[in-house]
Design an enzyme around this catalytic site. Structure first.
Site, mmCIF file in Angstrom:
data_model
loop_
_atom_site.group_PDB
_atom_site.id
_atom_site.type_symbol
_atom_site.label_atom_id
_atom_site.label_comp_id
_atom_site.label_asym_id
_atom_site.label_seq_id
_atom_site.Cartn_x
_atom_site.Cartn_y
_atom_site.Cartn_z
ATOM 1 C CB CYS A 131 41.720 34.525 40.854
ATOM 2 S SG CYS A 131 41.904 34.147 42.599
ATOM 3 C CG HIS B 12 38.792 39.588 38.864
ATOM 4 N ND1 HIS B 12 38.755 38.223 38.669
ATOM 5 C CD2 HIS B 12 39.534 39.785 39.991
ATOM 6 C CE1 HIS B 12 39.450 37.620 39.625
ATOM 7 N NE2 HIS B 12 39.931 38.547 40.444
ATOM 8 C CD GLU C 42 37.554 44.319 36.695
ATOM 9 O OE1 GLU C 42 37.070 43.669 35.748
ATOM 10 O OE2 GLU C 42 37.355 44.033 37.902
ATOM 11 C CE LYS D 222 35.647 36.632 40.788
ATOM 12 N NZ LYS D 222 35.612 37.240 39.422
ATOM 13 C CG HIS E 223 37.034 34.970 43.894
ATOM 14 N ND1 HIS E 223 37.147 34.434 42.632
ATOM 15 C CD2 HIS E 223 38.198 35.656 44.117
ATOM 16 C CE1 HIS E 223 38.301 34.777 42.113
ATOM 17 N NE2 HIS E 223 38.959 35.523 42.992
ATOM 18 C CG PHE F 154 46.700 36.080 45.158
ATOM 19 C CD1 PHE F 154 45.976 37.259 45.114
ATOM 20 C CD2 PHE F 154 46.595 35.292 46.285
ATOM 21 C CE1 PHE F 154 45.173 37.651 46.170
ATOM 22 C CE2 PHE F 154 45.798 35.667 47.365
ATOM 23 C CZ PHE F 154 45.077 36.849 47.298
#
Length: 423
Positions: free
Chosen positions: A170, A310, A321, A342, A347, A411
């Site tokens: 991502c 994010h 974050e 998002k 996403h 990931f």
């Protein structure tokens, strides 16, 4: 100015997203707090635990001729739509070699995808099983390659300085833009078309993400399902689409009289070395990326007024974050208007960094931060660490030079932070 320290600017933007078929309609949707999440209407959705997603608002076949589209995976179709918009928006009237304003040997393309041509791969495997070897499309391999979007964009604009495809889950789209910035800074190119794309709304990825408990199962309220920072958040909503920018050396842009949206200040990159899917809970890897951004670039923390986070709407990731931002910036983080777009687009995986870069650049250009929607009960840890823009868009300072960050994580523990600034 030395060729290893050239100023990089954004001169073109393009997007196709769940909120609109171009950058302008996407931006309008973001500022209005519109959700692009819908119930899945395909027959296969009946067997899924997750029955919602955020498909593109405009099908790419409405923009790309169908004969061409049939030879492109959906991810490459999105990339081509967004890239062509960005290319025209930057003021180029033809591909390099035909437009006198750009030398093909000084033009690059960096388009990322986290998964690549997964729908082509899975669909053609179904054809193989059900109809036999001879019915498999001869275009299958060029369509399923992860570098297919970048290669097709490179062909469309005539790029010969290099065509690249970073793959970092991502964080892929943001890493592509960071790579493009370095191509220009180091003198490899004068112009680079960069961004991210993804097309993974398919039963297998949805089943897999659903079984790992990563996705929201709030099927009864699709538009309220993506809720970053809310105490009831239960996972991300899968979206699709692409976001692309045209990056250019400031000198090259000035020479041709190009309109400039913002300066692309630079990138910060790190890795968690913690877990293949779980973020490091205290945000240490993210902190390292943020510090790397500050150490390697001419960026004053006092200039930063906006962060496109994010924030996928997962219980662990959202807070890690914000903790990282607070750790690195301290009291300066108090004046960051944090937006989690998002909540509206879903996403987009490898496309997220591209679309959110477009949103970040437009936030600076228009001096307004999009809202984070669906936050009914703000997580106390989020409230303690950040100023989340909720409900309605918020005006940013109208005078002086301001900067913004775009955070992307993936990931594998990939962390990429991009910084942009008004000129």
């Amino acid at each position: 100015m030395s060729p290893t320290n050239r100023t990089v600017v954004v001169t073109g933007i393009g997007a196709t997203t769940p909120l609109g078929g171009d950058a302008a309609s996407t931006w309008e949707g973001l500022i209005a707090g519109k959700s692009g999440v819908k119930p899945l209407e395909q027959d296969w959705a009946a067997d899924q635990a997750v029955k919602i997603a955020a498909p593109v608002a405009v099908e790419p076949t409405e923009v790309i001729p169908r004969p061409q589209a049939r030879r492109l995976d959906r991810s490459a179709q999105f990339a081509l739509v967004a890239a062509k918009e960005a290319w025209a928006d930057a003021g180029f009237e033809a591909k390099a070699g035909e437009d006198p304003n750009i030398d093909p040997d000084r033009l690059g393309a960096v388009i990322a995808s986290g998964i690549g041509g997964v729908t082509t791969l899975l669909d053609q495997y179904d054809v193989l099983k059900e109809k036999g070897v001879r019915r498999v499309s001869p275009h299958t391999v060029p369509m399923l390659m992860p570098n297919s979007p970048s290669a097709n964009v490179g062909l469309a604009v005539g790029a010969r300085a290099g065509v690249h495809t970073p793959v970092s889950a991502c964080a892929s789209g943001a890493e592509a833009i960071g790579y493009a910035i370095e191509m220009i800074r180091t003198g490899r190119a004068d112009v680079v078309v960069a961004g991210g794309t993804e097309a993974a709304i398919h039963p297998l990825p949805i089943a897999a993400f659903g079984n790992m408990m990563a996705m929201s199962k709030n099927n009864d309220d699709p538009q309220g399902a993506s809720r970053p920072y809310d105490t009831a958040r239960d996972g991300f909503v899968l979206g699709e689409g692409a976001g692309v920018v045209v990056l250019e050396s400031a000198e090259h842009a000035a020479k041709r009289g190009a309109r400039v949206y913002a300066e692309a200040v630079g990138q910060g990159i790190s890795a968690d070395a913690h877990d293949i899917v779980q973020p490091e809970p205290e945000g240490r890897g993210i902190s390292h990326a943020l510090q790397n951004l500050l150490d390697r670039n001419d960026l004053d923390p006092a200039e930063i007024v906006h962060v496109n986070a994010h924030a996928t709407s997962t219980p662990a990731g959202d807070i890690a974050e914000l903790k990282a931002l607070r750790k690195v910036f301290g009291d300066d983080a108090d004046h960051f208007a944090v937006s989690a777009t998002k909540s509206m687009t879903g996403h987009l995986l490898g496309g997220a960094g591209g679309v959110e870069t477009v949103a970040t650049v437009l936030a600076l250009y228009h001096r307004v931060a999009p809202p984070t929607i669906n936050v009914e009960n703000l997580d106390p840890e989020a409230e303690a660490n950040a100023d989340v823009v909720r409900g309605e868009a918020r005006k940013l300072p109208v005078e002086g030079r301001i900067a913004a960050l775009n955070d992307s994580f993936g990931f594998g523990g990939h962390n990429v932070v991009l910084a942009f600034r008004t000129m």
